[in-house]
Design a protein around this motif. Structure first.
Motif, PDB file in Angstrom:
ATOM      1  N   ASN A 139       0.860  -1.173   0.000  1.00  0.00           N
ATOM      2  CA  ASN A 139       0.000   0.000   0.000  1.00  0.00           C
ATOM      3  C   ASN A 139       0.903   1.232   0.000  1.00  0.00           C
ATOM      4  O   ASN A 139       1.566   1.514   0.997  1.00  0.00           O
ATOM      5  N   ASN A 141       0.313   4.383  -0.085  1.00  0.00           N
ATOM      6  CA  ASN A 141      -0.231   5.613   0.496  1.00  0.00           C
ATOM      7  C   ASN A 141      -0.104   6.792  -0.477  1.00  0.00           C
ATOM      8  O   ASN A 141       0.414   7.855  -0.130  1.00  0.00           O
ATOM      9  N   ARG A 154      -4.481   4.090  -0.211  1.00  0.00           N
ATOM     10  CA  ARG A 154      -4.233   4.881   0.995  1.00  0.00           C
ATOM     11  C   ARG A 154      -4.174   3.945   2.188  1.00  0.00           C
ATOM     12  O   ARG A 154      -4.752   2.868   2.171  1.00  0.00           O
ATOM     13  N   THR A 155      -3.463   4.376   3.240  1.00  0.00           N
ATOM     14  CA  THR A 155      -3.279   3.476   4.386  1.00  0.00           C
ATOM     15  C   THR A 155      -4.599   3.087   5.037  1.00  0.00           C
ATOM     16  O   THR A 155      -4.702   2.056   5.683  1.00  0.00           O
ATOM     17  N   LEU A 162       1.386  -2.520   4.653  1.00  0.00           N
ATOM     18  CA  LEU A 162       1.936  -1.179   4.850  1.00  0.00           C
ATOM     19  C   LEU A 162       3.445  -1.200   4.646  1.00  0.00           C
ATOM     20  O   LEU A 162       4.108  -2.214   4.876  1.00  0.00           O
TER      21      LEU A 162
END
Ligand SMILES: *Cc1c(COP(=O)(O)O)cnc(C)c1O
Length: 387
Positions: A139, A141, A154-155, A162
């Motif tokens: 991800n 972000n 997006r987180t 992540l």
């Protein structure tokens, strides 16, 4: 869109139906192939946008790979000529059975989205005496500046692992004997029209690659997903997505390492403009302050306006624009107030029996059709009978 051919189809078929412009699909695929070949990029068609058999046959004939999000999509891709060695399998919730389908077909790669998923694939692969090639979906972000339901990078979204988890996940993978990490995967969202988002993605991928360099971990494949948008407002002006500008951003900003291959997963930009939902006006109803054009197609055939508030160009194909143009709320027959294709649409004076085309419905249209209200699924009609 060839209006004559379309009107002929409307006479011969029961509305509503999907009308696919196969010549446009062909020329789109030609342009896509030229643009991708220029940089030796690999394109995987994202089946979830449209799984119509004729559409799949034409796309696979160009030698593109596939991006699947279910076991059934993998089986359908293979049945329609996609090479298993070019199939990527994505999704946050792959079932054991679907993982077995992927392993059984020796697909190119599983795009993995969580620690537990990797453990389960390892277990199943070991039982089946296979090595699963995987890419880590990270991800990034990055904001794709698109509708929140189709933003994925997006987180706060459920997708990918992540950046802060990468080290731990890589360590876990090293302990999984039946997992082979071959690359990284990213996907920031759909209907992305501001290409700056892809530059941001490239810069983020470069940073993440620096970390892998430091661990002396070579990765063969980088997959940057899809999401390239189409021009919903002007499909006749811009019938083909701007693949050249899209790829050139990656060529400019993404720093591929020696021998690395770059992959894309495009859905909407390949099939979006080629499909039109063709419907007949059932009734014109004068409301207190507005007129309604009530169609025989509704959210059961095309749910995007109700689901994402998306706008599709609406045309009365039976009439030419004239001085009697007025405004209509163009609605479907389903018992939901969100069953509306567009408010205050300027159309020529419209009457019962007129043929209405809802444009750019080739992606996430027919595939999302439902039997709600026990309605029949719409037919698919093609602009030509060869192939
Ligand atoms: C949906 C999806 C795509 C395709 O998106 P488009 O906007 O149709 O190009 C590509 N990759 C992944 C992982 C997806 O979920």
């Amino acid at each position: 869109m060839n209006v004559k051919d379309l009107m002929k189809s409307a006479e011969e078929n029961t509305t509503p139906f999907y009308y696919y412009d196969m010549e446009l699909l062909d020329s789109t695929l030609n342009k896509l192939k030229d643009a991708a070949d220029k940089y030796k990029y690999n394109v995987h068609y994202a089946l979830k946008a449209n799984t119509n058999g004729r559409v799949l046959d034409l796309i696979s004939s160009y030698g593109f790979g596939a991006d699947c999000v279910s076991g059934n999509e993998i089986n359908k891709a293979v049945a329609h000529g996609f090479c298993p060695g070019q199939i990527a399998f994505a999704g946050v919730g792959k079932t054991d059975k679907e993982i077995e389908v992927g392993l059984g077909n020796d697909i190119f790669c599983f795009n993995c989205e969580s620690v537990q998923e990797i453990e389960v694939i390892n277990e199943i692969a070991s039982r089946e005496k296979k090595i699963a090639d995987i890419a880590l979906r990270i991800n990034p972000n990055v904001d794709a500046n698109t509708h929140k339901y189709i933003t994925t990078g997006r987180t706060e979204n459920k997708f990918g692992i992540l950046v802060t988890e990468i080290a731990a996940v890589v360590k876990l993978i090293e302990s999984c004997k039946n997992i082979n990490l071959i690359g990284l995967h990213f996907h920031i969202g759909s209907q992305v029209t501001d290409l700056i988002a892809y530059r941001d993605l490239c810069l983020r991928v470069n940073e993440i690659q620096n970390w892998f360099d430091k661990q002396s971990m070579g990765l063969r494949h980088i997959n940057v997903g899809g999401g390239l948008g189409i021009d919903y407002d002007n499909p006749d002006v811009n019938p083909v997505a701007d693949f050249e500008s899209f790829f050139s951003i990656f060529n400019t900003y993404l720093k591929l390492r020696n021998g690395q291959e770059l992959h894309f997963e495009l859905g909407r930009s390949i099939v979006g403009v080629i499909g039109n939902l063709i419907s007949k006006v059932l009734y014109i109803k004068e409301g207190a302050s507005k007129s309604f054009a009530i169609l025989d197609a509704g959210m059961t055939e095309l749910i995007r306006p109700a689901l994402y508030n998306s706008k599709h160009k609406i045309e009365n194909v039976s009439k030419h624009a004239n001085s009697s143009n007025t405004f209509y709320d163009v609605v479907g027959p389903i018992c939901e107030s969100s069953d509306c294709f567009g408010a205050e649409i300027n159309l020529p004076a419209t009457a019962r029996g007129d043929i209405i085309a809802i444009r750019c419905a080739g992606a996430y249209g027919e595939v999302m059709a439902s039997n709600y209200n026990l309605r029949e699924k719409p037919l698919a009609v093609y602009s030509r009978n060869s192939n």
